[in-house]
Design a protein around this motif. Sequence first.
Motif, PDB file in Angstrom:
ATOM      1  N   ALA A 103       0.836  -1.364   0.012  1.00 42.76           N
ATOM      2  CA  ALA A 103      -0.137  -0.126  -0.146  1.00 42.76           C
ATOM      3  C   ALA A 103       0.888   1.231  -0.072  1.00 42.76           C
ATOM      4  O   ALA A 103       0.613   2.384  -0.640  1.00 42.76           O
ATOM      5  CB  ALA A 103      -1.143  -0.007   1.232  1.00 42.76           C
ATOM      6  N   ALA A 104       2.001   1.224   0.709  1.00 40.42           N
ATOM      7  CA  ALA A 104       2.973   2.396   0.943  1.00 40.42           C
ATOM      8  C   ALA A 104       3.544   2.586  -0.444  1.00 40.42           C
ATOM      9  O   ALA A 104       3.637   3.646  -1.074  1.00 40.42           O
ATOM     10  CB  ALA A 104       4.023   2.193   2.078  1.00 40.42           C
ATOM     11  N   LEU A 105       3.980   1.559  -1.206  1.00 35.45           N
ATOM     12  CA  LEU A 105       4.876   1.477  -2.422  1.00 35.45           C
ATOM     13  C   LEU A 105       3.844   2.171  -3.682  1.00 35.45           C
ATOM     14  O   LEU A 105       4.162   2.927  -4.410  1.00 35.45           O
ATOM     15  CB  LEU A 105       5.326   0.222  -2.873  1.00 35.45           C
ATOM     16  CG  LEU A 105       6.447  -0.323  -2.060  1.00 35.45           C
ATOM     17  CD1 LEU A 105       6.948  -1.431  -2.598  1.00 35.45           C
ATOM     18  CD2 LEU A 105       7.504   0.793  -2.071  1.00 35.45           C
ATOM     19  N   LEU A 112      15.257   2.383  -3.414  1.00 31.01           N
ATOM     20  CA  LEU A 112      14.502   3.080  -2.100  1.00 31.01           C
ATOM     21  C   LEU A 112      15.406   2.205  -0.910  1.00 31.01           C
ATOM     22  O   LEU A 112      15.344   1.074  -1.013  1.00 31.01           O
ATOM     23  CB  LEU A 112      13.090   2.851  -2.039  1.00 31.01           C
ATOM     24  CG  LEU A 112      12.319   3.286  -1.022  1.00 31.01           C
ATOM     25  CD1 LEU A 112      12.466   4.922  -0.778  1.00 31.01           C
ATOM     26  CD2 LEU A 112      10.813   3.098  -0.821  1.00 31.01           C
ATOM     27  N   VAL A 113      15.661   3.053   0.130  1.00 29.52           N
ATOM     28  CA  VAL A 113      16.700   2.273   1.180  1.00 29.52           C
ATOM     29  C   VAL A 113      16.522   3.034   2.608  1.00 29.52           C
ATOM     30  O   VAL A 113      15.852   4.069   2.799  1.00 29.52           O
ATOM     31  CB  VAL A 113      18.025   2.506   1.008  1.00 29.52           C
ATOM     32  CG1 VAL A 113      18.617   3.976   1.079  1.00 29.52           C
ATOM     33  CG2 VAL A 113      18.964   1.551   1.658  1.00 29.52           C
ATOM     34  N   GLY A 114      16.797   1.961   3.526  1.00 25.47           N
ATOM     35  CA  GLY A 114      16.576   2.650   4.836  1.00 25.47           C
ATOM     36  C   GLY A 114      15.334   2.830   5.619  1.00 25.47           C
ATOM     37  O   GLY A 114      14.467   2.035   5.517  1.00 25.47           O
ATOM     38  N   GLY A 115      15.201   3.810   6.287  1.00 30.30           N
ATOM     39  CA  GLY A 115      13.983   4.266   6.941  1.00 30.30           C
ATOM     40  C   GLY A 115      12.716   4.244   6.190  1.00 30.30           C
ATOM     41  O   GLY A 115      11.703   3.540   7.008  1.00 30.30           O
ATOM     42  N   PRO A 116      12.825   4.648   5.088  1.00 28.04           N
ATOM     43  CA  PRO A 116      11.408   4.448   4.306  1.00 28.04           C
ATOM     44  C   PRO A 116      10.924   3.301   3.986  1.00 28.04           C
ATOM     45  O   PRO A 116       9.505   2.691   4.061  1.00 28.04           O
ATOM     46  CB  PRO A 116      11.645   5.236   2.784  1.00 28.04           C
ATOM     47  CG  PRO A 116      12.737   6.398   3.342  1.00 28.04           C
ATOM     48  CD  PRO A 116      13.561   5.466   4.484  1.00 28.04           C
ATOM     49  N   ASN A 159       6.678  11.567   4.400  1.00 29.45           N
ATOM     50  CA  ASN A 159       6.842  12.025   3.186  1.00 29.45           C
ATOM     51  C   ASN A 159       8.303  12.288   2.865  1.00 29.45           C
ATOM     52  O   ASN A 159       8.673  12.843   1.475  1.00 29.45           O
ATOM     53  CB  ASN A 159       6.142  13.489   3.105  1.00 29.45           C
ATOM     54  CG  ASN A 159       4.748  13.332   2.718  1.00 29.45           C
ATOM     55  OD1 ASN A 159       4.050  12.243   2.954  1.00 29.45           O
ATOM     56  ND2 ASN A 159       4.101  14.273   2.099  1.00 29.45           N
ATOM     57  N   ASP A 160       9.163  11.951   3.486  1.00 32.83           N
ATOM     58  CA  ASP A 160      10.536  11.856   3.353  1.00 32.83           C
ATOM     59  C   ASP A 160      11.123  10.733   2.856  1.00 32.83           C
ATOM     60  O   ASP A 160      10.830   9.690   3.422  1.00 32.83           O
ATOM     61  CB  ASP A 160      11.452  12.134   4.531  1.00 32.83           C
ATOM     62  CG  ASP A 160      10.903  13.682   5.039  1.00 32.83           C
ATOM     63  OD1 ASP A 160      10.726  14.487   4.532  1.00 32.83           O
ATOM     64  OD2 ASP A 160      11.067  13.901   6.425  1.00 32.83           O
ATOM     65  N   LEU A 161      11.715  10.626   1.683  1.00 32.80           N
ATOM     66  CA  LEU A 161      12.079   9.285   1.010  1.00 32.80           C
ATOM     67  C   LEU A 161      13.784   9.327   0.745  1.00 32.80           C
ATOM     68  O   LEU A 161      14.141  10.361   0.360  1.00 32.80           O
ATOM     69  CB  LEU A 161      11.413   9.338  -0.345  1.00 32.80           C
ATOM     70  CG  LEU A 161       9.829   9.109  -0.205  1.00 32.80           C
ATOM     71  CD1 LEU A 161       9.297   8.841  -1.788  1.00 32.80           C
ATOM     72  CD2 LEU A 161       9.543   8.190   0.576  1.00 32.80           C
ATOM     73  N   ASP A 162      14.447   8.494   1.135  1.00 34.42           N
ATOM     74  CA  ASP A 162      15.800   8.121   1.105  1.00 34.42           C
ATOM     75  C   ASP A 162      16.116   7.181   0.009  1.00 34.42           C
ATOM     76  O   ASP A 162      15.371   6.045  -0.098  1.00 34.42           O
ATOM     77  CB  ASP A 162      16.459   7.556   2.132  1.00 34.42           C
ATOM     78  CG  ASP A 162      16.213   8.756   3.282  1.00 34.42           C
ATOM     79  OD1 ASP A 162      16.180   9.970   3.020  1.00 34.42           O
ATOM     80  OD2 ASP A 162      16.168   8.325   4.659  1.00 34.42           O
ATOM     81  N   PHE A 163      17.041   7.387  -0.905  1.00 34.77           N
ATOM     82  CA  PHE A 163      17.551   6.454  -2.019  1.00 34.77           C
ATOM     83  C   PHE A 163      18.945   6.410  -2.043  1.00 34.77           C
ATOM     84  O   PHE A 163      19.699   7.332  -1.777  1.00 34.77           O
ATOM     85  CB  PHE A 163      16.975   7.107  -3.394  1.00 34.77           C
ATOM     86  CG  PHE A 163      15.667   7.099  -3.453  1.00 34.77           C
ATOM     87  CD1 PHE A 163      14.735   6.183  -4.191  1.00 34.77           C
ATOM     88  CD2 PHE A 163      14.896   8.282  -3.085  1.00 34.77           C
ATOM     89  CE1 PHE A 163      13.385   6.395  -4.170  1.00 34.77           C
ATOM     90  CE2 PHE A 163      13.677   8.118  -3.295  1.00 34.77           C
ATOM     91  CZ  PHE A 163      12.691   7.131  -3.805  1.00 34.77           C
TER      92      PHE A 163
END
Length: 473
Positions: free
Chosen positions: A10-12, A35-39, A50-54
């Motif tokens: 659902a998140a993706l 997409l990596v880590g916390g997200p 709403n913060d996305l790390d890649f």
Amino acid sequence: MSEVQERAAAALQRIAPVIDELGARFAAAGEQIALVGGPVRDAMLGRLQNDLDFTTSARPEVTERLLKGWADAIWDIGRDFGTIGCRKGDWQVEITTYRSEKYDPSSRKPEVAYGDSLAGDLGRRDFTVNAMAINLPDRTFEDPYGGIVDLAHRVLRTPGRPEDSFSDDPLRMMRAARFASQLGFTVAPEVQDAMTAMAERITIISAERVRDELVKLVCSPRPRAGLGLLVSTGLAAHVLPELPALALERDEHHRHKDVYEHTLTVLEQSIDLEERLPGGGPDFVSRFAALMHDVGKPRTRRFLDDGTVTFHHHDVVGAKITRKRMQALRFSADDTTAVSKLVELHLRFHGYGDGQWTDSAVRRYVRDAGDLLPRLHVLTRADCTTRNQRKADRLRRTYDELEERIARLSEREELDAIRPDLDGNQIMEILGIGPGREVGAAYAHLLELRLDNGPMSFEDAKAALLAWSSDRA
């Protein structure tokens, strides 16, 4: 499909416009991105923000070029660490080149070196639950260190030996405590052992980075868990030594409370009362004041001949200790002043007794608290941890009465903006003087009259000013 998988799917789907477009752009340029880590972790927990790390194979200059024409805004403040940031609609995006970084044993800053694979990048991350990734654009899942299992068991482990991880970046030890509070995870025994053995290494980290982790921990849903971990591992002795110092050695008759446990209870009770604050919570100033309100007790404790224990002036001493600690941690002047003032004022209510304060005393209480009054209400109420229910109810009723008196006086007198009944220009005109110390002294005198007696008419204030001036002649 498991519950975790359903939440992640659902998140993706929600972030599909971002991840699919980025994945396509980087793939077309022959680069890898994930997409990596916390997200990834938060997507599985159903708490994706709403913060996305890649992470990517692309160097920063390539990343920046690929983002142009797609992102709404681009910034490169993290370029030295391989990071390019951007905004796309409501999404804040950070894309970091694969890297491998470590700290020199005596350095406060990491040495950054670019890596050459996703697996290598994941291996240098802090915890297994943050070492999961989703390759783009095909959305294949990477979890070389069993992060999804640890996520299911809500436990924090490191991808490799915790000693190696904490040696590379000692701040990860504080991050473990923060995640314990923020996510409700337990910390694996071997991780706790490494934190204890390596606690002193936190001293190489800059005060600003320590401060930022401490703020996140204190503002988390369950700060008691993380603070307890900082104390038990010895980390607090280096970053917030006033906290473990509250675990005072008890006298043989146990005639005073366990100040450390009392403090953590006050913190929890202040959190429960945050709905009373104008902005709600989490409120760092209110919480940190609760944490620091009794730090003056160890220095002021005295045993009297009859066996009783006193902590005279621990409010004033505690305010000075608080200011010094917050300055050492590079807190802003505003936050430092606010927290220190609350610590200094936290005992003031106890002079109220059974409601014998005059209106003058109530005005001074409001004047001294200023815009911190809502937070002082919260701190004072939270500071009641007695198990005697009758005493607790009496204190609560008495404070209810004080707040009601403040409200009634405020309606009549605008207590939140107490000032003399004459301003500086009027004082100079009435006395026939120019700017100078005499005006300040007159202003202070009229303010005291205002606090003692309430508002005066212009004529009464003028007469009082002239009488004061005559007495000084």
